[in-house]
Design a protein around this motif. Structure first.
Motif, PDB file in Angstrom:
ATOM      1  N   VAL A 257       0.846  -1.191   0.000  1.00 33.39           N
ATOM      2  CA  VAL A 257       0.000   0.000   0.000  1.00 33.39           C
ATOM      3  C   VAL A 257       0.884   1.243   0.000  1.00 33.39           C
ATOM      4  O   VAL A 257       1.835   1.353   0.786  1.00 33.39           O
ATOM      5  CB  VAL A 257      -0.931   0.032   1.237  1.00 33.39           C
ATOM      6  CG1 VAL A 257      -1.833   1.266   1.184  1.00 33.39           C
ATOM      7  CG2 VAL A 257      -1.766  -1.231   1.317  1.00 33.39           C
ATOM      8  N   GLN A 288      -9.189  -6.554   2.755  1.00 32.18           N
ATOM      9  CA  GLN A 288     -10.100  -5.695   3.504  1.00 32.18           C
ATOM     10  C   GLN A 288      -9.563  -5.377   4.893  1.00 32.18           C
ATOM     11  O   GLN A 288      -9.781  -4.275   5.400  1.00 32.18           O
ATOM     12  CB  GLN A 288     -11.476  -6.362   3.577  1.00 32.18           C
ATOM     13  CG  GLN A 288     -12.161  -6.364   2.224  1.00 32.18           C
ATOM     14  CD  GLN A 288     -13.475  -7.108   2.199  1.00 32.18           C
ATOM     15  OE1 GLN A 288     -14.241  -6.970   1.254  1.00 32.18           O
ATOM     16  NE2 GLN A 288     -13.757  -7.904   3.203  1.00 32.18           N
ATOM     17  N   CYS A 291      -7.094  -2.591   4.274  1.00 32.88           N
ATOM     18  CA  CYS A 291      -7.805  -1.347   3.961  1.00 32.88           C
ATOM     19  C   CYS A 291      -8.465  -0.762   5.204  1.00 32.88           C
ATOM     20  O   CYS A 291      -8.521   0.463   5.370  1.00 32.88           O
ATOM     21  CB  CYS A 291      -8.853  -1.601   2.885  1.00 32.88           C
ATOM     22  SG  CYS A 291      -8.172  -2.016   1.266  1.00 32.88           S
ATOM     23  N   THR A 307      -8.981   3.495   0.590  1.00 35.05           N
ATOM     24  CA  THR A 307      -7.983   2.809  -0.228  1.00 35.05           C
ATOM     25  C   THR A 307      -8.565   2.431  -1.581  1.00 35.05           C
ATOM     26  O   THR A 307      -9.677   1.899  -1.664  1.00 35.05           O
ATOM     27  CB  THR A 307      -7.478   1.533   0.475  1.00 35.05           C
ATOM     28  OG1 THR A 307      -6.946   1.878   1.751  1.00 35.05           O
ATOM     29  CG2 THR A 307      -6.392   0.847  -0.340  1.00 35.05           C
ATOM     30  N   TRP A 326     -17.320  -2.156  -0.802  1.00 34.11           N
ATOM     31  CA  TRP A 326     -16.567  -1.611  -1.921  1.00 34.11           C
ATOM     32  C   TRP A 326     -17.515  -0.927  -2.902  1.00 34.11           C
ATOM     33  O   TRP A 326     -18.677  -1.308  -3.028  1.00 34.11           O
ATOM     34  CB  TRP A 326     -15.824  -2.727  -2.668  1.00 34.11           C
ATOM     35  CG  TRP A 326     -14.737  -3.378  -1.882  1.00 34.11           C
ATOM     36  CD1 TRP A 326     -14.874  -4.409  -0.994  1.00 34.11           C
ATOM     37  CD2 TRP A 326     -13.353  -3.044  -1.906  1.00 34.11           C
ATOM     38  NE1 TRP A 326     -13.652  -4.743  -0.468  1.00 34.11           N
ATOM     39  CE2 TRP A 326     -12.692  -3.928  -1.007  1.00 34.11           C
ATOM     40  CE3 TRP A 326     -12.587  -2.096  -2.596  1.00 34.11           C
ATOM     41  CZ2 TRP A 326     -11.320  -3.878  -0.789  1.00 34.11           C
ATOM     42  CZ3 TRP A 326     -11.217  -2.057  -2.385  1.00 34.11           C
ATOM     43  CH2 TRP A 326     -10.598  -2.934  -1.479  1.00 34.11           C
ATOM     44  N   TYR A 373     -12.449   1.199  -1.208  1.00 30.26           N
ATOM     45  CA  TYR A 373     -12.940   0.551   0.010  1.00 30.26           C
ATOM     46  C   TYR A 373     -13.653   1.577   0.886  1.00 30.26           C
ATOM     47  O   TYR A 373     -13.081   2.584   1.274  1.00 30.26           O
ATOM     48  CB  TYR A 373     -11.782  -0.070   0.779  1.00 30.26           C
ATOM     49  CG  TYR A 373     -12.210  -0.781   2.044  1.00 30.26           C
ATOM     50  CD1 TYR A 373     -12.852  -2.012   1.982  1.00 30.26           C
ATOM     51  CD2 TYR A 373     -11.978  -0.225   3.295  1.00 30.26           C
ATOM     52  CE1 TYR A 373     -13.256  -2.673   3.125  1.00 30.26           C
ATOM     53  CE2 TYR A 373     -12.376  -0.873   4.451  1.00 30.26           C
ATOM     54  CZ  TYR A 373     -13.013  -2.103   4.364  1.00 30.26           C
ATOM     55  OH  TYR A 373     -13.419  -2.742   5.508  1.00 30.26           O
TER      56      TYR A 373
END
Length: 381
Positions: A257, A288, A291, A307, A326, A373
């Motif tokens: 990330v 997830q 995120c 994210t 999402w 997200y």
């Protein structure tokens, strides 16, 4: 359904055969008989299992259940990749979806013919083809017999989940009891004990063991182990935070990330799940969880940001669209403008920031889709 199996062969009287009979007090090996009562004539089930040791009559039972033609033995062409051989008359997206559903998420393997795949890949390719072509009734012999037990358990779970999404009945014949909890079958016949079990309506006989993982924050030194299994050949991300999911101390999934300009968003890339864990649902849960950390400000920047995640994998795109946490924010059928990219790289090389080979990226056909997200309790789907 009454099953009656009676096999016979010549009763040999050679010296060695006679000596074996004498040594082990065995009168004959010429006859085999088995009686079984399987109350499965109704259509209110999806997955059944016949389990027991080798030589206990599983294959013979399987041939009598729906007839010999129902035994699943797909023929694979030697001059075509498996992505072409599976359900050639169906839409393209159904094939990657079937391959991903059974855990064969390695894109390079899709481009190879069946005969060059490993045993584990063949096992999953056979199951993917069964899911994609979906006969009304099917019997899978030697289920999970030729693969590593980790792949067998995860593959069994992935197949059962995917099969239950549609119609049809499948009977799995296996000599391994360790897959029963992962299949969560509607009924089980044990040839060793001669016992039949069937779940009550709306329930299953077994429950799959939960899979929990640890979330490690690390650096780029873990990436080389995952890189061969990523569908794009890319270097490690610069200035990124790396995360690894580990089950019992074994790394099984990876993602990196980084922040976007202005630090108003983060972007997750390089999501990889090891082949033996594909199909277990770890990849999306892991993504997830990472995120959610960034959404809660649990990162080295101390910022609470959403994210973004981009992928061209049809199965993963479909899963993200189904998940209310999402929302889809973009979709492109082709890459960036190659000429503009080439000019940008030339300018960067002139400033000494990178080497320039004279090539540009873009112009290729690749349906990249972007998702943001939103987190738990999101109102947008």
């Amino acid at each position: 359904m009454k099953i009656s199996v009676n096999h016979s062969c010549s009763d040999f009287d050679s010296y060695r055969a006679a000596r074996v009979k004498s040594l082990f007090n065995c009168d004959s090996g010429a006859n085999f008989a088995l009686e079984a009562d399987l109350p499965i004539d109704d259509s209110d089930w999806r997955v059944g299992v016949v389990v027991g040791p080798s030589g206990s009559g599983k294959t013979s039972i399987g041939r009598q259940l729906f007839g010999p033609r129902a035994v699943w033995r797909p023929r694979w062409p030697k001059d075509a990749p498996i992505v072409d051989a599976i359900a050639p008359a169906s839409e393209f997206d159904s094939v990657p979806a079937a391959l991903s559903a059974v855990g064969l998420g390695s894109v390079p393997a899709w481009l190879r013919p069946y005969h060059v795949l490993s045993n584990g890949e063949r096992f999953r390719a056979d199951l993917a083809r069964l899911i994609a072509e979906r006969p009304a009734r099917a019997v899978v012999d030697e289920f999970s017999s030729v693969v590593d037990r980790q792949i067998a358990r995860i593959g069994a779970m992935a197949f059962a989940k995917a099969w239950r999404r549609g119609a049809g009945q499948a009977v799995l014949l296996s000599c391994h009891y360790d897959v029963l909890d992962w299949v969560e079958p509607d009924w089980i016949f044990d040839t060793a004990k001669g016992t039949f079990e069937r779940a009550e309506a709306g329930r299953r006989l077994r429950r799959r063991p939960p899979i929990s993982f640890e979330l490690w924050e690390t650096d780029r030194h873990q990436w080389p182990a995952f890189e061969p299994h990523h569908y794009l050949k890319l270097p490690a991300m610069i200035a990124a935070t790396y995360y690894v999911a580990a089950v019992d101390g074994q790394p099984v999934a990876h993602v990196a990330v980084s922040t976007r300009p202005g630090m108003v968003e983060a972007r997750a890339c390089r999501l990889v799940v090891m082949p033996e864990w594909q199909g277990a649902g770890i990849g999306l849960r892991f993504l997830q969880a990472v995120c959610e950390r960034w959404r809660a400000g649990q990162n080295r920047h101390g910022i609470c940001v959403p994210t973004l995640f981009h992928t061209s994998h049809p199965g993963l795109c479909a899963a993200l669209r189904r998940d209310p946490r999402w929302t889809q924010v973009s979709g492109a059928l082709v890459g960036d403008n190659r000429t503009k990219c080439k000019e940008s790289m030339a300018r960067a090389a002139a400033r000494g920031r990178m080497a320039f080979t004279g090539a540009g990226y873009g112009g290729h056909f690749r349906a990249v889709q972007g998702f943001r997200y939103l987190g738990e309790g999101a109102a947008c789907a």
